[in-house]
Design a protein around this motif. Structure first.
Motif, PDB file in Angstrom:
ATOM      1  N   MET A   9       0.823  -1.212   0.000  1.00 34.80           N
ATOM      2  CA  MET A   9       0.000   0.000   0.000  1.00 34.80           C
ATOM      3  C   MET A   9       0.860   1.266   0.000  1.00 34.80           C
ATOM      4  N   GLU A  10       2.040   1.205   0.589  1.00 33.18           N
ATOM      5  CA  GLU A  10       2.886   2.408   0.607  1.00 33.18           C
ATOM      6  C   GLU A  10       3.447   2.671  -0.791  1.00 33.18           C
ATOM      7  N   LEU A  17       2.076   1.679  -3.478  1.00 33.43           N
ATOM      8  CA  LEU A  17       0.927   2.057  -4.305  1.00 33.43           C
ATOM      9  C   LEU A  17       0.590   3.530  -4.120  1.00 33.43           C
ATOM     10  N   LEU A  64       2.583   5.907  -3.499  1.00 35.45           N
ATOM     11  CA  LEU A  64       3.556   6.662  -4.295  1.00 35.45           C
ATOM     12  C   LEU A  64       3.196   6.599  -5.781  1.00 35.45           C
ATOM     13  N   ALA A  65       2.824   5.412  -6.247  1.00 30.69           N
ATOM     14  CA  ALA A  65       2.494   5.250  -7.672  1.00 30.69           C
ATOM     15  C   ALA A  65       1.234   6.028  -8.048  1.00 30.69           C
ATOM     16  N   ALA A  66       0.325   6.239  -7.082  1.00 30.46           N
ATOM     17  CA  ALA A  66      -0.908   6.974  -7.379  1.00 30.46           C
ATOM     18  C   ALA A  66      -0.653   8.481  -7.475  1.00 30.46           C
ATOM     19  N   ARG A  67       0.359   8.976  -6.753  1.00 28.87           N
ATOM     20  CA  ARG A  67       0.714  10.403  -6.772  1.00 28.87           C
ATOM     21  C   ARG A  67       1.620  10.720  -7.951  1.00 28.87           C
ATOM     22  N   HIS A  82       3.783   9.812 -11.414  1.00 34.60           N
ATOM     23  CA  HIS A  82       3.356   9.062 -12.590  1.00 34.60           C
ATOM     24  C   HIS A  82       4.399   9.108 -13.678  1.00 34.60           C
ATOM     25  N   GLY A  83       4.291   8.111 -14.550  1.00 41.72           N
ATOM     26  CA  GLY A  83       5.185   8.001 -15.687  1.00 41.72           C
ATOM     27  C   GLY A  83       4.559   8.578 -16.944  1.00 41.72           C
ATOM     28  N   GLN A  90       9.504   4.095  -4.745  1.00 40.11           N
ATOM     29  CA  GLN A  90       8.643   4.416  -5.886  1.00 40.11           C
ATOM     30  C   GLN A  90       8.777   3.298  -6.933  1.00 40.11           C
TER      31      GLN A  90
END
Lengths: 376, 376
Positions: free
Chosen positions: B28-29, B31, B33-36, B38-39, B119
């Motif tokens: 979840m941590e 995730l 980071l991945a939600a904030r 982005h690529g 990340q």
């Protein structure tokens, strides 16, 4: 997997929906979606209108490349006057600008147990933009829909497969929902041409609805004599509990309040740190169903709540509303929560009712905060 | 966890780096980071300059809010003339625009085994922008660095904790690296003010280096008499294998080629579908170390390779280079791969050498494609 020369099928590649197993972490497929799509970093809730690039983004397939010179919008089906409108023709019609808060219907999905395996949103799939375009009803008026029209079917230029079904992204909207002046065929976002990822050159904007209704890269409108039964209406965007239920269509956004996480974060855990004393809290709240009427905050994990101050009405019915309050932080671990109620009495649940695809979640936003003693 | 009234410590909240256990999914941590962050959606590699909002984004802490009227850039340390420059003063100096491809040093991390928990990038942490600003050397010249200057230390306005260390984001760059005319103090991105998330009102741009060098939200420059040993140089951005190794600092980008995934995707798996026949392949390749000299493509998982066509030189030394080729698709499962070589002979490994924090990865990009028979 099939070696070269065999005949693979769509159904080998594009699998049915599923739920994550107990304890199953986010997989590589969900991660690939999370790396492409993105939410609003919550500190950006400070802005009335989300700056370019920070609005949430969900693309079902690829961002298509549309040549605006070759493009026109077809309007057909049960209409008296089929149309093909160029971008210049649309821009020559009277325009309207509407400030809209838009949320993804799957926001909150990744926190459900069991987790529906799909785009793994936590709480950040939201943003607010000023959209400029032509009211949809003005274009439909020119096309003269027949008395027997039921839905308008909107087709985007993005193409892919979903659960074995090859498709252009396509949604139906009841004709009755197309009559408001704020439902737009939008060609500008925050005063500039739409960016490619937000639907260039034209997209639908259905204020108050979850984002799936606001079809991007729009190329075709068709008035139909019966309710649209395509994939995105009949299969995908429905709230259902069992596999075989018909379920309810996803439509208007449920109320939700979000908190700008106070203090500063740990890089990895995003856990928040504050110092003792008065901490200003602020955030945004919205509901598609009715205007937000109250926002409440709790600093003890939801046992006690107090009312936050709502910012003055701005006249932007479809945009989120700012709220503020203060909190006296003392050393220790805390859980801040925030919840909204709208004018129709819709609120937010403390614990989310589960549904099979993880749609229309609006559980209370919780933020864990550690208050460190000044010398801590 | 500490109840209210106890005295928690930073080290309770901000943990040491770790590796994921065998089979441990994304947590979840990661995730969050991945939600904030982005690529770049890989189809956006079609654009020479990445459209606003599609450039990769990594924020260590929060995006800070900087009031440009209250802001000035301090230049101090071992200088003859300490400065405090307002944004207007910087904009009045001769400006320069440089097209730069920037990649995150952690790109590719999530594919490593074991996975460094941070990340979780796959391959998409890249973008190209046109940055406008003042050459750093012009500002330093006005401040007159002493003969004994070694590093310039750049401090951003973003504040947080990382592995127990509370800090403003801060990086040192050797003075020798500040002399090129393309190292910029940039106030504009693609012709507009910097967006908040890309460093408004001012950021450093170090062309050819991984993104961690290009400090955002810049507020302070300090010339130091010894090499900077702060967290981001001495602890974080180093290639090391063991926990206790000193390791090598992360600096210039290694060569990498990426492929625009052909055909169309499955929504969930992002698996690609094409039809039989000639498929146009295209993508981008870059290296910070030397200009790209060759791009090769394989359609059989890396057994056989052929040369792609490089687009004509554009004169943009620091920007990626477009490449194209064609592929005859036959029904079946295929794995396309692409790899670049630069003018210094640096290439890309078929399998990534592992390092403890997952930096400077540049394994060959692989894309699985299914070619369906026309009636499939």
């Amino acid at each position: 997997m099939h070696p070269d020369g065999m005949n693979p099928k769509l159904s080998d590649i594009s699998l049915p929906s599923r739920l994550a197993a107990e304890g199953e972490g986010i997989g590589m497929e969900e991660l690939a979606l999370a790396a492409r799509n993105h939410g609003l970093p919550l500190e950006a809730l400070r802005h009335d209108v989300t700056p370019p690039g920070l609005h949430y983004l969900l693309t079902h397939y690829d961002i298509p490349h549309v040549d605006p010179g070759m493009w026109s919008l077809r309007v057909g089906g049960l209409v008296g006057t089929p149309l093909a409108l160029t971008l210049d023709e649309l821009k020559a019609m009277p325009s309207r600008t509407v400030r809209v808060t838009m949320e993804c219907a799957g926001n909150g999905r990744a926190a459900l147990v069991p987790r529906p395996v799909s785009q793994p949103w936590l709480v950040e799939a939201v943003g607010t933009a000023e959209w400029t375009g032509v009211p949809l009803r003005d274009v439909l008026e020119r096309a003269k829909p027949g008395e027997d029209g039921v839905d308008v079917v909107f087709t985007g230029a993005d193409h892919g497969i979903e659960r074995g079904v090859e498709q252009d992204y396509r949604r139906g909207l009841p004709l009755a929902e197309t009559r408001g002046e704020d439902v737009l065929l939008a060609y500008a976002m925050n005063g500039a041409d739409l960016p490619p990822q937000h639907g260039f050159p034209l997209r639908l904007i259905v204020p108050g609805w979850y984002g799936m209704a606001s079809v991007k890269w729009l190329c075709d409108l068709e008035v139909t004599g019966s309710a649209f039964t395509g994939f995105q209406n009949a299969v995908a965007y429905r709230v259902r509990h069992g596999e075989d239920e018909d379920g309810e269509p996803v439509s208007w956004m449920a109320p939700r309040a979000l908190l700008i996480p106070p203090g500063f974060p740990d890089f990895l855990s995003r856990h928040r740190i504050v110092r003792p004393g008065t901490v200003e809290l602020a955030g945004r709240a919205w509901s598609g169903r009715a205007p937000v009427s109250e926002v409440e905050v709790s600093a003890d994990g939801g046992e006690h709540w107090w009312s936050a101050t709502l910012a003055a009405e701005t006249g932007h019915r479809w945009a989120w509303r700012r709220w503020t309050t203060t909190w006296e932080a003392r050393p220790g671990q805390h859980e801040l929560s925030v919840r909204a109620v709208d004018g129709s009495g819709n609120g937010q649940p403390a614990r989310q009712a589960w549904n099979r695809r993880g749609f229309a979640n609006n559980a209370v936003h919780r933020v864990r905060v550690t208050c460190l003693a000044d010398q801590g």
